[in-house]
Enzyme design. Sequence first.
Site, PDB file in Angstrom:
ATOM      1  N   LYS A 167       0.834  -1.196   0.000  1.00  0.00           N
ATOM      2  CA  LYS A 167       0.000   0.000   0.000  1.00  0.00           C
ATOM      3  C   LYS A 167       0.869   1.247   0.000  1.00  0.00           C
ATOM      4  CE  LYS A 167      -3.834  -1.795   2.849  1.00  0.00           C
ATOM      5  NZ  LYS A 167      -4.977  -1.551   1.970  1.00  0.00           N
ATOM      6  N   ARG A 215     -10.493 -11.278   2.368  1.00  0.00           N
ATOM      7  CA  ARG A 215     -11.428 -12.309   1.904  1.00  0.00           C
ATOM      8  C   ARG A 215     -10.792 -13.703   1.946  1.00  0.00           C
ATOM      9  NH1 ARG A 215     -12.116  -9.129  -3.527  1.00  0.00           N
ATOM     10  NH2 ARG A 215     -11.603  -7.549  -1.978  1.00  0.00           N
TER      11      ARG A 215
END
Length: 460
Positions: free
Chosen positions: A240, A314
């Site tokens: 990120k 997820r």
Amino acid sequence: MPPVFAAPSPDACPVHVIASDTFDSWLSSQPQRVQAWATAQGFTGACGQAVAVPAADGTFEMALAGYGNDAARTRRRFVLAEAAAKLPAGTYRIASGLPQEAAVTESLGWLLTGYRFDRYKENAAQAAALVAPDGLDAGAVESLAAAECLTRDLINTPASDMGPAELQAAAAALAEEFGAETSIILGEDLLAQNFPLIHTVGRASDRAPRLIDLRWGSAGPRLTLVGKGVCFDTGGLNLKPGNSMALMKKDMGGAANVLGLARMIMAAGLKLQLRVLIPAVENAVSGPAFRPGDVLTSRKGLTVEVNNTDAEGRLVLADALMLAAEEEPDLLISMATLTGAARVAVGPDLSPFYTDRDTDAAALSASAAHTADPVWRMPFYAPYETMIEPGIADLDNAPSGGFAGSITAALFLRRFAGDARYMHFDIYGWTPSAAPGRPKGGALQGARALFAALPGLLEL
């Protein structure tokens, strides 16, 4: 300590909650000195206004709290909290004007003005204390406040002090408080017991990944909560940028929220069998980090192509959901700070949720409306299933193109929920700007609405 109601006292200052459309009639019934003081202070009954009226001896004779009108109140969650934050320190009691149907929400909002995250900084600020209004179940409201404060504290704690082990300790402390049981699957045991995705996401960190399993209650319908516990998310090898990493201590917000909801359930003694599953990991960067292009095999046996290591939530949820589904719960709920797409769609305040059942959606939306915990239904849109089906594996963890990111993530998770009655929440877990009763920082979202809806959802 979470805020609680003050003990009843004859010295508690009476608070008159005054709507703007009743202010003139109320004022005309007051002594001239009260009329003069309220007028001089510019009080009109507008939302959030607060005036303490002095007595001759220097104490306060009464306090006035503006309650606005219907239109103004729709733009706020906790109306009374705004006024409470402006009152001088002291003890107060509601004397008149607070609608009975709003007593729980407004009293909770008042209590939450007393929340302080003071682990690292001494905070001497004192909040105005409230005596529980007549007829209110004070313990139930205090329990809601305690759950909210637990969630806020967990999210606000920086990752240096809130890694997988510390999150495990928080779950264990909650279990001990309410006589629940916890078990842990740790590190390499995750592979031995077939939780490969949880292990893969957490293996690059020197803080071992784990699956936290809390159980409470021995009778009634079975409710399983699954919370994303990514204690810090660098994005993995798809690192990120700095401005996106700054808030990643909150990436365990799903875990914090299910623990807050679990606390409400256990404190209320709901007649159900509760299970809480938290895959707790740190998505770090080191030699063993999983890579873009890797194909992973899940607990269910479905293979997943990794197109972005920053779509790791997820993955860990998939293994935990599969474990939950194997037990065939009556209701399975996941909560996760999962996608930026959800924030783009509905902003930071609303909690997007997914369910295939219209009746469940209606029940949740109704409970959200009277608990000041707003939610918004999103669709499990079946035509988008093809977007999560890549060429070389069963599933894609990060479909290209950027469209429908929250929906495709929810569809991915549904593949692992089996035939369970399933609800998924894609929450933000953070209040970006301070609001009445909601300071900037970690936030409980969707949990109070769920708690209020559970008796109907599970026929308790």
